[in-house]
Design a protein around this motif. Structure first.
Motif, short mmCIF file in Angstrom:
data_model
loop_
_atom_site.label_atom_id
_atom_site.label_comp_id
_atom_site.label_asym_id
_atom_site.label_seq_id
_atom_site.Cartn_x
_atom_site.Cartn_y
_atom_site.Cartn_z
N ASN A 190 45.57 -29.79 -30.72
CA ASN A 190 46.36 -28.57 -30.50
C ASN A 190 46.15 -28.10 -29.05
OD1 ASN A 190 47.97 -26.34 -30.99
ND2 ASN A 190 46.27 -25.10 -31.76
N PRO A 191 47.21 -28.12 -28.25
CA PRO A 191 48.60 -28.46 -28.54
C PRO A 191 48.78 -29.94 -28.90
CG PRO A 191 48.40 -27.26 -26.45
CD PRO A 191 47.04 -27.67 -26.85
N GLU A 192 49.74 -30.18 -29.73
CA GLU A 192 49.99 -31.54 -30.22
C GLU A 192 50.60 -32.40 -29.12
OE1 GLU A 192 52.44 -33.74 -33.86
OE2 GLU A 192 52.40 -31.56 -33.68
N PRO A 193 50.12 -33.64 -28.95
CA PRO A 193 50.71 -34.53 -27.95
C PRO A 193 52.13 -34.91 -28.33
CG PRO A 193 49.14 -35.73 -29.32
CD PRO A 193 49.01 -34.27 -29.69
N ALA A 194 52.93 -35.22 -27.31
CA ALA A 194 54.34 -35.56 -27.56
C ALA A 194 54.70 -36.86 -26.88
CB ALA A 194 55.23 -34.43 -27.05
N VAL A 195 55.64 -37.59 -27.51
CA VAL A 195 56.20 -38.82 -26.93
C VAL A 195 57.71 -38.71 -27.03
CG1 VAL A 195 56.28 -41.33 -27.00
CG2 VAL A 195 54.19 -40.14 -27.70
N VAL A 196 58.40 -38.64 -25.89
CA VAL A 196 59.85 -38.45 -25.89
C VAL A 196 60.49 -39.38 -24.85
CG1 VAL A 196 59.72 -36.04 -26.63
CG2 VAL A 196 59.72 -36.58 -24.19
N VAL A 197 61.77 -39.66 -25.05
CA VAL A 197 62.52 -40.45 -24.06
C VAL A 197 62.78 -39.57 -22.85
CG1 VAL A 197 64.67 -41.66 -23.56
CG2 VAL A 197 63.58 -41.91 -25.81
N ASN A 198 62.37 -40.07 -21.69
CA ASN A 198 62.50 -39.28 -20.47
C ASN A 198 63.72 -39.68 -19.64
OD1 ASN A 198 61.64 -39.39 -17.27
ND2 ASN A 198 61.04 -37.45 -18.26
N ASP A 199 64.02 -40.98 -19.61
CA ASP A 199 65.12 -41.43 -18.75
C ASP A 199 65.55 -42.83 -19.17
OD1 ASP A 199 66.98 -41.40 -16.75
OD2 ASP A 199 65.56 -41.89 -15.14
N LEU A 200 66.82 -43.15 -18.88
CA LEU A 200 67.37 -44.49 -19.09
C LEU A 200 67.76 -45.05 -17.73
CD1 LEU A 200 69.70 -43.76 -22.17
CD2 LEU A 200 67.37 -44.68 -22.19
N THR A 201 67.02 -46.04 -17.27
CA THR A 201 67.30 -46.62 -15.96
C THR A 201 68.11 -47.91 -16.13
OG1 THR A 201 65.30 -47.98 -15.91
CG2 THR A 201 65.09 -45.69 -15.18
N ASP A 202 68.33 -48.61 -15.04
CA ASP A 202 69.12 -49.84 -15.10
C ASP A 202 68.45 -50.92 -15.93
OD1 ASP A 202 71.02 -48.68 -13.52
OD2 ASP A 202 70.24 -49.51 -11.64
N ASN A 203 67.11 -50.94 -15.95
CA ASN A 203 66.43 -52.06 -16.61
C ASN A 203 65.34 -51.62 -17.60
OD1 ASN A 203 64.61 -51.04 -14.82
ND2 ASN A 203 64.21 -52.98 -13.76
#
Length: 273
Positions: free
Chosen positions: A213-226
């Motif tokens: 606490n606070p709880e860790p997070a995993v999220v999509v940050n960006d979509l690049t070319d590769n």
């Protein structure tokens, strides 16, 4: 050789009257001097005690106490010679002129001194805090009168003038007690995104340096070319922060490799340590 006895004989009565008239002044002046010295010592102890209770920085506490003591001593000296009948207006004028000359010649130093005062009063950081200022990052090892001393992670010592420090942005990494790492990790487009996030989340959960606490997070940050870039945001105490980041990155790399998930040659922390 006979002039002095003759002078005393001829003016003895006048000298006696002068001594009788001057003696009460001398006694009063000596009493004021003794009482004043004792009072200054008492005031010094009281002020130092108050500064300790208010958690003033030791360097500034000593400096302020010394300034106050010397100011009181000068005032006591002026009162002492005034009681002796010495004209003090010229003496005060000389002190004022000297103070003005010193102030004009030390404008830069006075700016740094004022900056040091502001740092102590408003406490944007304390000794032991890790801060970022003037383009450098380090742990505050000492707050001096005119400069603040930082020690960097590679054991370099940096002195920052307090004037510049107090008038610019300061990032204090220690004030909150905990800190979030903003990590970016890139995986290939054909990777199972859900499985990847589960593995990373498992790594964060199993690491005892990552706070729940606070709880860790995993999220999509960006979509690049590769690649698909994932933002990984675990929290840790200030003491565990550096070790936690290293352990998390290593564990994620090993776990993804073991699961057959391809990672791209891009991994970094988006904010400075």
């Amino acid at each position: 050789m006979t002039l002095l006895p003759e002078f005393i004989t001829e003016n003895g009565e006048h000298i006696r009257l002068m001594l009788v008239d001057y003696f009460p002044r001398l006694v009063t002046a000596i009493v004021i001097l003794i009482v004043g010295i004792y009072a200054i010592r008492v005031i010094k102890r009281i002020v130092q005690k108050i500064m300790v209770q208010r958690q003033f920085e030791p360097t500034l506490s000593k400096f302020l106490a010394d300034i106050m003591i010397w100011a009181l001593r000068i005032l006591l000296f002026v009162v002492f010679i005034s009681k002796l009948g010495v004209e003090t207006s010229a003496f005060v004028a000389i002190l004022g002129a000297g103070g003005l000359a010193i102030g004009l010649s030390l404008q830069g130093s006075m700016s740094n001194f004022a900056g040091g005062m502001l740092i102590i009063v408003f406490k944007p950081f304390r000794v032991g805090d890790t801060i970022e200022a003037q383009g450098v990052i380090g742990t505050v090892s000492e707050i001096q009168i005119f400069v603040t001393k930082l020690t960097t992670g590679n054991n370099q010592t940096i002195f920052i003038p307090n004037g510049a420090l107090s008038n610019n942005t300061i990032i204090n990494y220690s004030m909150a007690g905990t800190r979030r790492a903003d990590l970016l990790f890139a995986v290939a487009y054909d990777a199972d995104l859900k499985r990847t996030k589960e593995i990373i989340q498992s790594v964060l959960t199993s690491n005892n340096k990552v706070l729940k606490n606070p709880e860790p997070a995993v999220v999509v940050n960006d979509l690049t070319d590769n690649s698909v870039r994932l933002a990984i945001r675990p929290w840790a105490t200030n003491a565990d922060y550096g070790t936690m980041v290293s352990e998390v990155l290593e564990s994620i790399k090993l776990e993804l490799m073991q699961a057959g998930i391809e990672t791209q040659p891009f991994v970094k922390e988006s904010s400075k340590k």
